[in-house]
Design an enzyme around this catalytic site. Structure first.
Site, PDB file in Angstrom:
ATOM      1  N   ASP A 317       0.822  -1.278   0.041  1.00 36.85           N
ATOM      2  CA  ASP A 317      -0.123   0.089   0.102  1.00 36.85           C
ATOM      3  C   ASP A 317       0.972   1.247  -0.101  1.00 36.85           C
ATOM      4  O   ASP A 317       0.343   2.443  -0.110  1.00 36.85           O
ATOM      5  CB  ASP A 317      -0.901  -0.064   1.222  1.00 36.85           C
ATOM      6  CG  ASP A 317      -1.860  -1.310   1.193  1.00 36.85           C
ATOM      7  OD1 ASP A 317      -2.198  -1.456  -0.065  1.00 36.85           O
ATOM      8  OD2 ASP A 317      -2.477  -1.560   2.038  1.00 36.85           O
ATOM      9  N   ARG A 348      -3.965   1.605  -9.623  1.00 36.62           N
ATOM     10  CA  ARG A 348      -2.898   2.381  -8.815  1.00 36.62           C
ATOM     11  C   ARG A 348      -1.704   2.741  -9.709  1.00 36.62           C
ATOM     12  O   ARG A 348      -0.944   3.818  -9.244  1.00 36.62           O
ATOM     13  CB  ARG A 348      -2.523   2.004  -7.488  1.00 36.62           C
ATOM     14  CG  ARG A 348      -2.899   2.879  -6.601  1.00 36.62           C
ATOM     15  CD  ARG A 348      -2.614   2.351  -4.944  1.00 36.62           C
ATOM     16  NE  ARG A 348      -3.816   2.199  -4.499  1.00 36.62           N
ATOM     17  CZ  ARG A 348      -4.438   1.655  -3.204  1.00 36.62           C
ATOM     18  NH1 ARG A 348      -3.456   0.886  -2.775  1.00 36.62           N
ATOM     19  NH2 ARG A 348      -5.439   1.935  -2.604  1.00 36.62           N
TER      20      ARG A 348
END
Ligand code: S3P
Length: 435
Positions: A317, A348
């Site tokens: 993350d 992402r």
């Protein structure tokens, strides 16, 4: 739609306490709900994602009382004490809730339907539904149970010995949860080590688990029950990371981060930044089942590094932030094995590349790698969040070290994991341009 405007910050001095860890909060709600008796959770994360977990278990008959001081009391009804929800369980944006919950629902004696928002409805679920089906689970959903809505009709499960093709704590945890309901020993192996919060917490609740290198085995509970616990959730290193990076990159900065989880399966960002030359001091202690630390970071010159694919699960993350640090580091940074980032709350890889390019970074995605050349002076930009909390916060931090003014649009998603982000950012003493 809310947005955040930020200007270059400098002379930062401050002390922050990150919110409770998102992964640990989800697991604490889930395990407290299926234990028998009253559990108490302190420092529970109060973001949208954990609210989705609370709502789901409340709809299945569990009494969950949360208060403003971030504590929750949960009256668990036992492994098979959940009741059939009156309607579908809407899990908003939370992939962790959907995947972990499937493992629990597979062993119940009722049918439930899981739905989510537009982003969650596009995320791959086969990685969980496939092994659950091997255990005998009765699961239906679009694209052969790959996409929500997913319907699970709980049934009797059998143990499996499964080699997961992805290193994912969500997959591992779902299978471990289902293993609690199977008669015998369920084993799951993964290609690289992923976060082990489920294993630690389940032991605390009394389950019998064995870990060996890259595999975990869990014994079905039969007629015994998990025992209720009192849990203190450590600060989320994935939220703290925004301020760790701000403290390292902003001019004349020193930031202290209190009570932060530093589990070895989560602290990859500290190790990577350490290699890049970041000044990070840690005072570590063990608090019940997870290691905690107070962390002090100071403005540091950085050099490039290489992140290999075995490291990715330990910092999955935080890749957007490591990419931001690489824009300020001397040399070429390569981050390998980032395929999983394409199936997060948004793609992402694409959102990070688009936004960092808007700030003037030299960053390219090549296959499953990110290549970033630094250092580059960043210039304020107008960017969007792509509905992704981590892209949004990384872009705000980029704005805080860039010349001029930055606006990040559509920042409501930040409350997914870090509702106090903007407030904490404003609380740090800043002698640079005002926010
Ligand atoms: C999580 C695991 C990670 C992480 C996510 C939370 C968890 O996902 O990206 O934010 O709580 O288990 P994967 O395990 O799918 O990589």
């Amino acid at each position: 739609m809310p947005n955040i405007t930020v200007r270059k910050m400098s002379g930062l001095q401050g002390e922050i306490t990150p919110p409770g860890d998102k992964s640990i909060s989800h697991r604490a709600i889930m395990l407290s709900s299926i234990a028998r008796g009253k559990s108490r959770i302190s420092n529970l994360l109060q973001g949208f994602d954990c609210q989705a977990t609370i709502d789901a278990f409340s709809k299945m008959g569990i009494s969950i009382h949360t208060s403003n001081d971030k504590t929750a009391t949960i009256e668990g009804k036992g492994l098979r004490g959940l009741k059939k929800p009156d309607s579908g369980l809407y899990l908003a944006n939370s992939g962790t809730t959907m995947r972990l919950l499937m493992g629990i629902l597979a062993g119940q004696d009722f049918e439930a339907m899981l739905t989510g928002d537009e982003s969650l409805s596009k995320r791959p679920m086969k990685r969980v539904t496939y092994p659950l089906r091997l255990m005998g689970a009765d699961i239906a959903g679009k694209d052969d149970a790959n996409l929500a809505p997913i319907t699970i009709n709980g049934t009797v499960l059998k143990p499996i010995d499964y080699k997961s093709p992805v290193a994912s704590a969500q997959v591992k945890s779902s299978i471990i949860f289902a293993g609690l309901y199977a008669d015998g020993i369920t084993t799951i192996a993964e290609p690289f080590k992923s976060r082990d919060h489920t294993e630690r917490m389940l032991r605390l609740f009394g389950a019998n688990l064995k870990e060996e290198d890259l595999s975990v085995s869990v014994e079905g509970l039969g007629s015994s029950e998990l025992k209720p616990q009192s849990i203190s959730v450590p600060g989320d290193i994935s939220s703290a990371a925004f301020f760790i990076v701000l403290g390292i990159l902003a001019e004349d900065a020193q930031i202290k981060i209190n009570h932060c989880g530093v589990n070895s399966t989560r602290r990859g960002i500290l190790d990577a930044l350490g290699r890049m030359g970041a000044k990070i001091e840690l005072a570590e202690r063990i608090e019940s089942f997870e290691p905690i630390a107070d962390i002090i970071v100071k403005r540091s010159p950085l050099r490039a590094t290489k992140i290999t694919k075995d490291e990715i699960p330990l910092l999955i993350d935080e890749v957007p932030l490591i990419a931001l640090c690489a824009t300020q580091a001397e040399g070429e940074t390569i981050i390998e094995g980032i395929g999983e980032l394409r199936v997060k709350e948004t793609d992402r890889v694409s959102s990070v590349v688009t936004n960092l390019k808007a700030f003037g970074a030299d960053i390219e995605a090549e296959g499953d790698s990110l290549i970033i050349k630094g250092p580059r002076k960043l210039k304020g930009a107008k960017v969007e969040s792509f509905g992704d909390h981590r892209t949004a916060m990384m872009s705000v931090i980029a704005g805080a070290i860039a010349e001029g003014k930055t606006t990040v649009d559509d920042t409501g998603c930040i409350a997914t994991s870090f509702p106090e982000f903007e407030h904490i950012l404003a609380s740090i003493t800043n002698t640079g341009d005002s926010l």
